[in-house]
Enzyme design. Structure first.
Site, PDB file in Angstrom:
ATOM      1  N   THR A  16       0.843  -1.186   0.000  1.00  0.00           N
ATOM      2  CA  THR A  16       0.000   0.000   0.000  1.00  0.00           C
ATOM      3  C   THR A  16       0.886   1.247   0.000  1.00  0.00           C
ATOM      4  O   THR A  16       2.053   1.190   0.363  1.00  0.00           O
ATOM      5  CB  THR A  16      -0.933   0.029   1.223  1.00  0.00           C
ATOM      6  OG1 THR A  16      -0.168   0.266   2.412  1.00  0.00           O
ATOM      7  CG2 THR A  16      -1.684  -1.293   1.373  1.00  0.00           C
ATOM      8  N   ALA A  18       1.880   2.716  -2.667  1.00  0.00           N
ATOM      9  CA  ALA A  18       2.902   2.329  -3.645  1.00  0.00           C
ATOM     10  C   ALA A  18       3.123   3.351  -4.754  1.00  0.00           C
ATOM     11  O   ALA A  18       3.930   3.105  -5.651  1.00  0.00           O
ATOM     12  CB  ALA A  18       2.533   0.990  -4.278  1.00  0.00           C
ATOM     13  N   TYR A 160       0.834  13.029  13.707  1.00  0.00           N
ATOM     14  CA  TYR A 160       1.552  11.961  13.002  1.00  0.00           C
ATOM     15  C   TYR A 160       2.237  11.031  14.000  1.00  0.00           C
ATOM     16  O   TYR A 160       2.152   9.804  13.887  1.00  0.00           O
ATOM     17  CB  TYR A 160       2.575  12.584  12.056  1.00  0.00           C
ATOM     18  CG  TYR A 160       3.435  11.594  11.310  1.00  0.00           C
ATOM     19  CD1 TYR A 160       2.959  10.959  10.167  1.00  0.00           C
ATOM     20  CD2 TYR A 160       4.725  11.297  11.744  1.00  0.00           C
ATOM     21  CE1 TYR A 160       3.742  10.047   9.475  1.00  0.00           C
ATOM     22  CE2 TYR A 160       5.517  10.393  11.056  1.00  0.00           C
ATOM     23  CZ  TYR A 160       5.026   9.773   9.925  1.00  0.00           C
ATOM     24  OH  TYR A 160       5.804   8.864   9.248  1.00  0.00           O
TER      25      TYR A 160
END
Length: 380
Positions: A16, A18, A160
């Site tokens: 993922t 990508a 984050y």
């Protein structure tokens, strides 16, 4: 049950995120090594171009446009991979977005959207991969990409950092559950330090200046190599690059001091000259197709990461180095003041060597009996 992972050339790997950065670097390296790759991203145009390039060069690539925040989309990815390549051997959860700004100024909806991608994207992908591995009955590898921020939070990347802490907690809990049921699945958490991807360019930026990532920075290829190592070697976690390790160690040893250092040092290093970019990838895909930022260059090698991949060799070399010192100096020539320092340096090396490579260590001692005897005498 033992986990037996296949060589890359025999694997089908789902990746993922990508369409850029670490995910793209991993896809290209995996395809070059002979693996069939299923590339996942929200960016249809970028995925199509990347797959065309890989297939034109003799690789095997298949694109699936999906949002990792949707469990239904992750099920679609699994079905597409099986329909195209019949199975999945390794699943890499790399998709992620960034957000720069103080937590008090971060809108709740932005915070939630970041978690939808960074945390729930990992949850959705992991559970889908495990479901496939259980149904198939063979070994598999699940690789979740965290960050150095999984261990220590940093200012201006608070949301984050929180998401990466959550990824670490989820990954470790899932690993224990799979161990309990004796499932033959390797679960790895990869924790990169600063990487020279377009991360800062794609992140939502609430600051008044352009965003950056603190040095030292590492090339996404270094992270890709670590991910593909985990795809073929069961390993619990891999920290990529030594840049973030002093902060992690400092936080454990002197948390209050480290907090003050982070508060003063990190904000200036997270900014650079220029205005914030007008667009970002928090809600919609950005401009993809690049592994590395045009404004940042990263180191192409990390000795620290290589040492984690080959702990036995590293410890063996360390033990040999200590034995060499003892042979060079001789017991009688080792100053009394130097013996305690040598002992402190040698003991953890030799203990690790004995625990990780007992046969190799025995051979090493047998090959250098006089030096080993001198060292043992010096360490008493």
């Amino acid at each position: 049950m033992a986990v037996k992972l296949k060589p890359l050339a025999d694997q089908v790997i789902v990746i993922t995120g990508a369409s850029s950065g670490i995910g793209l670097a991993t896809a290209r390296k995996a395809a070059k090594a002979g693996a069939a790759v299923v590339l996942v991203s929200r960016n249809a145009d970028a995925l199509r171009a990347i797959c065309d390039d890989i297939n034109a060069e003799g690789g095997r690539a298949h694109a699936v446009v999906a949002d990792v925040g949707s469990p239904d989309d992750m099920e679609k990815v699994s079905r597409a991979a099986i329909a195209r390549f019949e199975r999945i051997d390794t699943w890499v959860n790399d998709a992620g977005v960034g957000l720069y700004g103080e937590l008090s100024r971060t809108p709740a909806e932005d915070h939630e959207q970041l978690f939808r991608t960074n945390y729930f994207g990992v949850v959705n992908g992991s559970l889908e991969a495990i479901k496939h591995f259980r149904a198939r009955g063979g070994s598999g590898a699940l690789i979740n990409v965290g960050a150095a921020n999984s261990d220590v939070a940093t200012p201006l990347l608070g949301a984050y950092s929180a998401s990466k802490h959550a990824v670490k907690g989820f990954t470790e809990a899932l690993r224990v559950e799979l161990l309990r049921e004796k499932a033959p699945v390797s679960v790895t958490l990869v924790k990169p330090s600063s990487v020279s991807t377009p991360f800062a360019d794609h992140a939502r930026n609430l600051m008044e200046k352009a965003a950056s990532v603190p040095p030292p920075r590492y090339s996404p290829d270094v992270v890709a190599d670590a991910i593909l190592h985990a795809a073929t070697h069961p390993v619990r976690d891999l920290a990529v690059g030594a840049g973030g390790r002093p902060i992690v160690i400092g936080s454990a040893a002197a948390p209050h001091l480290t907090d003050r250092v982070l508060a003063k040092v990190i904000p200036p290093l997270s900014r650079r000259r220029g205005q914030p970019l007008a667009s970002d990838s928090l809600y919609e895909p950005g401009v993809d197709g690049m592994t590395e930022s045009e404004s940042l260059k990263g180191r192409r090698f990390s000795l620290y990461t290589e040492a984690q991949k080959h702990p036995g060799v590293t410890v063996g070399l360390g033990a040999l180095a200590v034995i060499g010192i003892a042979a060079l100096l001789g017991r009688d020539q080792i100053a009394r003041g130097a013996r305690p320092a040598l002992a402190r340096a040698a003991r953890p090396i030799l203990v690790k060597a004995a625990m990780r490579r007992p046969v190799s260590t025995a051979k090493l001692v047998a090959k250098h009996p006089r030096q080993a005897a001198r060292l043992a005498s010096a360490l008493r």
